[in-house]
Design an enzyme around this catalytic site. Structure first.
Site, mmCIF file in Angstrom:
data_model
loop_
_atom_site.group_PDB
_atom_site.id
_atom_site.type_symbol
_atom_site.label_atom_id
_atom_site.label_comp_id
_atom_site.label_asym_id
_atom_site.label_seq_id
_atom_site.Cartn_x
_atom_site.Cartn_y
_atom_site.Cartn_z
ATOM 1 N N ASP A 7 -7.770 -3.684 -19.825
ATOM 2 C CA ASP A 7 -7.009 -3.273 -21.014
ATOM 3 C C ASP A 7 -6.805 -4.170 -21.802
ATOM 4 O O ASP A 7 -7.247 -5.427 -21.517
ATOM 5 C CB ASP A 7 -5.888 -2.322 -20.528
ATOM 6 C CG ASP A 7 -4.578 -3.190 -20.312
ATOM 7 O OD1 ASP A 7 -4.645 -4.559 -20.217
ATOM 8 O OD2 ASP A 7 -3.757 -2.442 -20.218
ATOM 9 N N CYS A 64 -4.976 -5.475 -15.929
ATOM 10 C CA CYS A 64 -4.067 -5.115 -17.076
ATOM 11 C C CYS A 64 -3.262 -6.096 -17.244
ATOM 12 O O CYS A 64 -3.125 -7.281 -16.539
ATOM 13 C CB CYS A 64 -3.621 -3.564 -17.024
ATOM 14 S SG CYS A 64 -2.317 -3.659 -15.710
ATOM 15 N N GLY A 65 -1.822 -6.042 -18.080
ATOM 16 C CA GLY A 65 -1.122 -6.922 -18.096
ATOM 17 C C GLY A 65 -0.203 -7.531 -16.781
ATOM 18 O O GLY A 65 -0.270 -8.707 -16.591
ATOM 19 N N GLY A 67 -1.360 -6.063 -13.564
ATOM 20 C CA GLY A 67 -2.279 -5.585 -12.668
ATOM 21 C C GLY A 67 -1.615 -4.169 -11.971
ATOM 22 O O GLY A 67 -2.429 -3.435 -11.132
ATOM 23 N N ILE A 68 -0.317 -3.897 -12.360
ATOM 24 C CA ILE A 68 0.211 -2.946 -11.431
ATOM 25 C C ILE A 68 -0.121 -1.395 -11.987
ATOM 26 O O ILE A 68 -0.710 -0.835 -10.959
ATOM 27 C CB ILE A 68 1.808 -3.058 -11.679
ATOM 28 C CG1 ILE A 68 2.413 -4.266 -10.972
ATOM 29 C CG2 ILE A 68 2.567 -1.575 -10.866
ATOM 30 C CD1 ILE A 68 3.796 -4.499 -11.307
ATOM 31 N N GLY A 69 -0.246 -1.301 -13.084
ATOM 32 C CA GLY A 69 -0.541 -0.008 -13.530
ATOM 33 C C GLY A 69 -2.002 0.447 -13.506
ATOM 34 O O GLY A 69 -2.403 1.514 -12.915
ATOM 35 N N HIS A 97 -9.078 -7.047 6.178
ATOM 36 C CA HIS A 97 -8.206 -6.215 6.834
ATOM 37 C C HIS A 97 -8.357 -4.815 6.050
ATOM 38 O O HIS A 97 -8.314 -3.567 6.780
ATOM 39 C CB HIS A 97 -6.904 -6.621 7.143
ATOM 40 C CG HIS A 97 -6.619 -7.592 7.765
ATOM 41 N ND1 HIS A 97 -5.435 -7.943 8.042
ATOM 42 C CD2 HIS A 97 -7.910 -8.228 8.318
ATOM 43 C CE1 HIS A 97 -5.565 -9.009 9.067
ATOM 44 N NE2 HIS A 97 -7.015 -9.300 9.036
ATOM 45 N N ASN A 98 -8.413 -4.691 4.978
ATOM 46 C CA ASN A 98 -8.527 -3.336 4.126
ATOM 47 C C ASN A 98 -9.897 -3.037 3.412
ATOM 48 O O ASN A 98 -9.812 -2.037 3.013
ATOM 49 C CB ASN A 98 -7.456 -3.331 2.961
ATOM 50 C CG ASN A 98 -6.102 -3.822 3.603
ATOM 51 O OD1 ASN A 98 -5.626 -4.872 3.177
ATOM 52 N ND2 ASN A 98 -5.641 -2.942 4.448
ATOM 53 N N ARG A 131 -10.225 -2.886 14.694
ATOM 54 C CA ARG A 131 -9.134 -2.118 14.632
ATOM 55 C C ARG A 131 -8.827 -1.849 13.247
ATOM 56 O O ARG A 131 -8.144 -0.974 12.952
ATOM 57 C CB ARG A 131 -7.971 -2.908 15.359
ATOM 58 C CG ARG A 131 -7.540 -4.106 14.552
ATOM 59 C CD ARG A 131 -6.209 -4.950 15.123
ATOM 60 N NE ARG A 131 -5.581 -5.828 14.358
ATOM 61 C CZ ARG A 131 -6.153 -6.848 14.196
ATOM 62 N NH1 ARG A 131 -7.372 -7.395 14.879
ATOM 63 N NH2 ARG A 131 -5.601 -7.961 13.423
ATOM 64 N N HIS A 132 -9.376 -2.672 12.377
ATOM 65 C CA HIS A 132 -8.910 -2.347 10.748
ATOM 66 C C HIS A 132 -9.739 -0.931 10.328
ATOM 67 O O HIS A 132 -9.131 -0.388 9.403
ATOM 68 C CB HIS A 132 -9.553 -3.505 10.026
ATOM 69 C CG HIS A 132 -8.841 -4.813 10.312
ATOM 70 N ND1 HIS A 132 -7.345 -4.816 10.425
ATOM 71 C CD2 HIS A 132 -9.251 -5.901 10.990
ATOM 72 C CE1 HIS A 132 -7.012 -6.096 10.739
ATOM 73 N NE2 HIS A 132 -8.144 -6.821 11.234
#
Length: 144
Positions: A7, A64-65, A67-69, A97-98, A131-132
């Protein structure tokens, strides 16, 4: 190929990351934005994540500003595992791991050098499986 989008709050950081990736020989598809005019980050998250889901891209980057949103928006899309990362260790583990297929960063909280370091850590890591994988399967079951 890598897909990226931001953004207005991370427009400058996106430009730095695109330039860096291209200097490393990476092909980058830029979903925008292309100026600092205000846009809604969920729209950018959707564009990037749909490209990732197509299977034609190694991973996506959303900015974004903070990164959260944009990371929250990205994680609403089935099949997306977006990690908000603010350091190289977290970026590496997000991949190992993810099996994160999208990373999020904040243009107003990270400088270009740190963002590049984070990106390198993410790109140089690979999913460990084992396991991941069971945990990834459980995450995807939550989408149902």
């Amino acid at each position: 190929m890598i897909v990226i989008g931001s953004d207005h709050g991370a427009f400058e950081l996106k430009g730095c990351l695109v330039k860096y990736l291209e200097s490393k020989g990476q092909e980058v598809y830029d979903c925008g934005v292309f100026d600092t005019g205000s846009v809604d980050y969920p729209d950018i998250a959707q564009k990037v994540c749909e490209k990732v889901k197509s299977g034609d891209y190694e991973f996506g980057i959303v900015l974004c500003g903070t990164g959260i949103g944009i990371s929250i928006a990205a994680n609403k899309i089935d099949g997306i595992r977006c990690a908000l990362v603010n350091n190289a260790y977290s970026a590496e583990k997000a991949r190992q791991h993810n099996n994160a297929n999208v990373i999020a960063m904040g243009g107003r909280v990270l400088g270009p050098d740190l963002a590049i370091n984070i990106l390198d850590a993410f790109m140089n890591a690979s999913f460990e499986g084992g396991r991941h994988q069971n945990r990834i399967d459980k995450i995807h079951a939550l989408e149902k």
